[in-house]
Structures are given as C-alpha cells and as structure tokens.
Design an enzyme around this catalytic site. Structure first.
Site, short mmCIF file in Angstrom:
data_model
loop_
_atom_site.label_atom_id
_atom_site.label_comp_id
_atom_site.label_asym_id
_atom_site.label_seq_id
_atom_site.Cartn_x
_atom_site.Cartn_y
_atom_site.Cartn_z
N LYS A 207 16.56 37.88 46.72
CA LYS A 207 16.19 36.48 46.44
C LYS A 207 14.77 36.40 45.91
O LYS A 207 14.46 35.60 45.02
CB LYS A 207 16.32 35.65 47.72
N HIS B 5 56.62 51.23 26.92
CA HIS B 5 56.11 49.86 26.77
C HIS B 5 56.49 48.98 27.97
O HIS B 5 57.02 47.88 27.83
CB HIS B 5 56.61 49.24 25.47
#
Length: 514
Positions: A136, A275
C-alpha cells in the site's frame, strides 16, 4: 535510500546471500524467529523483532509483528510531515524494505492426509498484513515476496542507490497477486471442509502458470496455460512428456477432451480426437486391437489427430501408429521398444500419464467464460442408470446391442451437440457432431458409417423432436437406438421404430455439450 529492512521468510532460498548484500550496502536488518537465527548463524548482524517492538514474541509465535512500531514504520508516508512527526513522537523508526514470504499453506494441504488443526496453523497472519501494508505504501517501501526478484532488487539498488517508483509499483502488484492466491487457497480448503457451499455467493478461483504458449487458438491470439492447485492426478498438467515440441493451445484442448472421454472406459480402449470432437473410439481385447478398430473407424479424420489409450503402448501398436501422422499420443506407459519406434518421428508429442484412468473428483467445476461473466456447473460425471432404462418399443435390444448402446452414449456424451453416434461391436462407425439440428447430425454419422451402418446402434445426446432421425436410421439399416426421451412427440419416434423393427431405449438423461 533504504536504511532498514525487515526480513521474515518461510522459504529460505537465497535469503542469506540477499541479506549479506544488503548488509554490505549499509542496510540494517530486522528479523524474526527462524529467519533471524539462520541469518545470525551465517554471520549477519540482526536486530530481533522483539527489540524493535519492546514486546516478546508470544502465543507460540502467532504474535510477533502485529505492533504499531512495525506497521507504523511501514505505513508512514515519508512525504507527509504529520506522519513523520508522529513517528518521531512515538519513537518509531521507518522500515524501508519488507522481505517476506508466507507460511507454506499450499505445501501443507498438498501433503494429503493432514488435520484441520495443522492446516490452520499454517495460515499466516502477520506476513500478509506486513506485505499488504508495504505494498500500500509502495512509493516509500520496497516489498519483496518472490525470491526470484532478489537479484533484480540488488542490481537496481547498486546501480541507482535506491529503487524507482516504477519497480516498487511492480513489486507491490506482485504482493497483491500473491496474497490473493494465498487467501483463495485457504478459502477453498475451508469451503471444501464444510461440505455445504457448493456454489458460494462469491467465487474466487486461483491458478498457477504452467507455460506461455506460442499462440492461442489462432496465430494472432496470445495464450497461456494455467493449472489448478492440487494433486491433479490423471490430468494433463501432470503428464510427463517424452518427446516432441511443447503442446499448443489447441493440442491441450483436444488432448483434454480425449482424456475425458477415455475415462468413461475400463476395458482396453483408444480414443482419437480431432478439433475437440472424437473421430474414432473403440475397445478391444487388448490395446493393439483397440487401436486398429479406432483407426478403421475413420482413417481420414484421425490423420493429424490426438490418440489417447488406457493401456501400455507396446511395439506392434507403436508400429501401427507410426504409419500415419499423429500430433499427440497419451498413454499410461510405453515399452522401451515402443518409445524407440515412436521417437523416430520428430514431431509427435509422446505423453505419459500413469493415472490416466483416474476419474475427476466429486465437486469438480466445469467452467465456461462468457463476456462479463462465468458459467459454472458440476462436472458431468454421470452417464445413465442401466437399471432405469425404459424399453419403449415392441422389440427389445439384444445383449450385444445394449452393450453398444452404453458404448455409444459414452462417446456421444463427449461429442459437441447436437450429436449422433453410430456404434457396432464397441467401435464408433459414424460420428455426427455439432449440428444445429439433430437430423443433420444423424445424416453425417450415417454418411461416415456407410455400409457399416447396417446392424449398428444409434446414440443421441438429446431427445428426438421429430421421427426424422428414426426414418434416416431405418433407411441405413440401424437396428437399435438409445436416446434420453422426453419429447412431446416421442410416440411418433416410437411408432416409426415399431414400423421398422428397431429397438429403442430411453435413458432419461440428456448429455448436451456446448
């Protein structure tokens, strides 16, 4: 300038060397518990955290850094005169660097059979608090959570006598990624322990990077492969690669589909996928026969596809596989001779997955990302209950047809919807995947099957809204049909079956896959 650093790490990798370098740069080092001992034993001058706080570590080390003299020193904004005045009044010295990694919660829970108490004791409290405080206040405090950043931090300090705000910001970002990952693992572990919150009001998920990929589904898309944290037994992320280049995005997607389908079978079985859809599936008395049947199911589509087998690959099976181009082969093991044969081809990827038959555990999520949201459901672990099958036609299936029906439903369950599969003698002979209407899927499957459709069984992932699929099946010589049932016009399909002497069975369970 970095004058004071607080170091407290569970992972001691590289920490002695890092601390020695800091000390040589004139940095004063504060430390705690085991870290302080390691540094001191290696000749590094350390100020114990208790000497900073004026308060002893207590409660078996649960409380040592949760103190204003620690957090005040971290959180004070150096550019704020009031903050600095308060530090002076309270006798608090600034802390310019925080080097912390956390109690090994992940490593603890991955051991397996541990008690809840042991897991709880490995939840770090002070560490995340200090990390978040330092992140922070990143403009004034350097925060380091990853040992791989030690060298970069030292190099920048040596070159610039300090660290840039840009680097500090990047390090702060890594902290929040790290603590978020850490807290998510804890939340999931505790949620699983309750056995109640299957779908919580807020869902946090966390994954770890396996590899950067050359590209995604298409060359213009970037992609990365992440894994879930856990044992991952029998999953692709735990496979050992013997040969070939890295798997691509499409390789992983297709290989996963092959594995999911393969797990439906206990007898020797080979699955071929192209596929994202199966193009050939067969079971046999051994893996050699299963492979030959799989190849014969669709010798065109299997070219350039993915093969998954649930038994060891031997030399004669490897010789057959090598007759065509295969992208990937996955099996629980390979004989020495089989590997020698398969590795003759440069581009084939050879994966070994010793627990290939392991089913996905209960509680596994099936997830699909959509724009702005996430669809989450239970994984589809069921097929149907054989004892609850509904025999709806005058003709009942033979024992062999019933076995093919079960086989067909396993295959169609893992085929994109709308899907129809034709099966004969535990071999797929025609697969019609991913159509916008069911009768087209049926026609595609029948067309693939050709003469093999005669005497075959038809499996459908969802009900027949009209009798047209039965009409096509009758023309092709299909002798039995298995489908979920439940359409308003079921009777029309039943009547068409009776008219053509076809046995039809309802499962009562749909298997859409989108």
């Amino acid at each position: 300038m970095i004058k004071r650093a607080l170091i407290s790490v569970s992972d001691k990798t590289g920490i002695v060397e890092f601390a020695k370098e800091l000390e040589s740069l004139g940095v004063e080092i504060i430390s705690t518990g085991g870290t302080a001992k390691v540094l001191s034993d290696n000749g590094i001058k350390v100020i114990n955290i208790s000497d900073v706080t004026g308060f002893p570590e207590c409660l078996d080390g649960r409380v040592k850094t949760l103190h204003p003299k620690v957090h005040g020193g971290i959180l004070a904004m150096r550019s704020n005169p009031e903050h600095m005045k308060q530090l002076e009044e309270l006798g608090i010295e600034p802390i310019d660097m925080v080097v912390i990694n956390l109690y090994p919660f992940k490593e603890t829970i991955l051991k397996g059979h541990i008690s809840l108490e042991e897991a709880i004791e490995n939840i770090d409290i002070g560490g995340p608090t200090m990390l978040r405080a330092a992140a922070k206040n990143y403009q004034d405090v350097v925060v380091v959570v990853d040992p791989s950043d030690y060298k970069m931090v030292l190099d920048e300090i040596k070159n610039s006598k300090d660290m840039s705000v840009k680097t500090k910001f990047k390090l702060a970002y890594k902290v929040f990624e790290h603590t978020s990952h850490y807290d998510t693992l804890i939340a999931k572990y505790l949620r699983d322990k309750t056995g109640e919150e299957e779908f919580p009001e807020t869902l946090s998920l966390t994954f770890e990077k396996v590899q950067d990929m050359r590209y995604g589904e298409n060359p213009h898309q970037k992609a990365v492969f992440y894994k879930e944290v856990g044992a991952n037994i029998g999953n692709l992320v735990s496979a050992k690669q013997h040969h070939g280049k890295e798997l691509s995005y499409n390789n992983i997607n297709d290989a996963n589909g092959a594995l999911e389908l393969l797990k439906e079978f206990d007898e020797p079985t080979v699955v071929a996928v192209k596929h994202a859809n199966p193009c050939g599936v067969a079971s046999g008395k051994d893996i050699y026969e299963a492979y030959l049947k799989t190849y014969e199911a669709d010798p065109v589509s299997i070219f350039g596809g993915i093969i998954a087998a649930n038994r060891e690959i031997d030399a004669r099976t490897a010789e057959e596989i090598n007759k065509i181009f295969i992208e990937i082969i996955i099996a629980p093991s390979y004989t020495k001779e089989a590997l020698e044969i398969l590795t003759q081809k440069k581009n084939i990827r050879i994966l070994e997955l010793d627990n290939i038959a392991t089913k996905l555990p209960a509680g596994t999520y099936d997830m699909k990302k959509v724009a702005g949201g996430l669809l989450v459901q239970n994984y589809n672990n069921e097929l149907f209950d054989v004892d609850k099958l509904e025999y709806v036609t005058e003709k009942r299936p033979t024992h062999e047809e019933l076995e093919d029906m079960i086989f067909g439903m396993k295959v169609v369950k893992h085929t994109k919807s709308n899907a129809i599969v034709l099966v004969k003698n535990k071999q797929s002979v025609g697969i019609g995947p991913g159509q916008s209407n069911r009768v087209t899927a049926a026609k595609i499957a029948i067309d693939y099957a050709g003469e093999k459709a005669k005497g075959a069984v038809m499996a459908s992932d969802a009900f027949f809204p009209f009798p047209d699929c039965v009409e096509e099946a009758a023309k092709a010589g299909v002798t039995a049909i298995i489908q979920p049932g439940g359409a308003k016009r079921d009777q029309e399909s039943i009547d068409e079956c009776n008219k053509n002497g076809i046995a039809m069975v309802f499962t009562g369970m749909r298997h859409f896959k989108h």
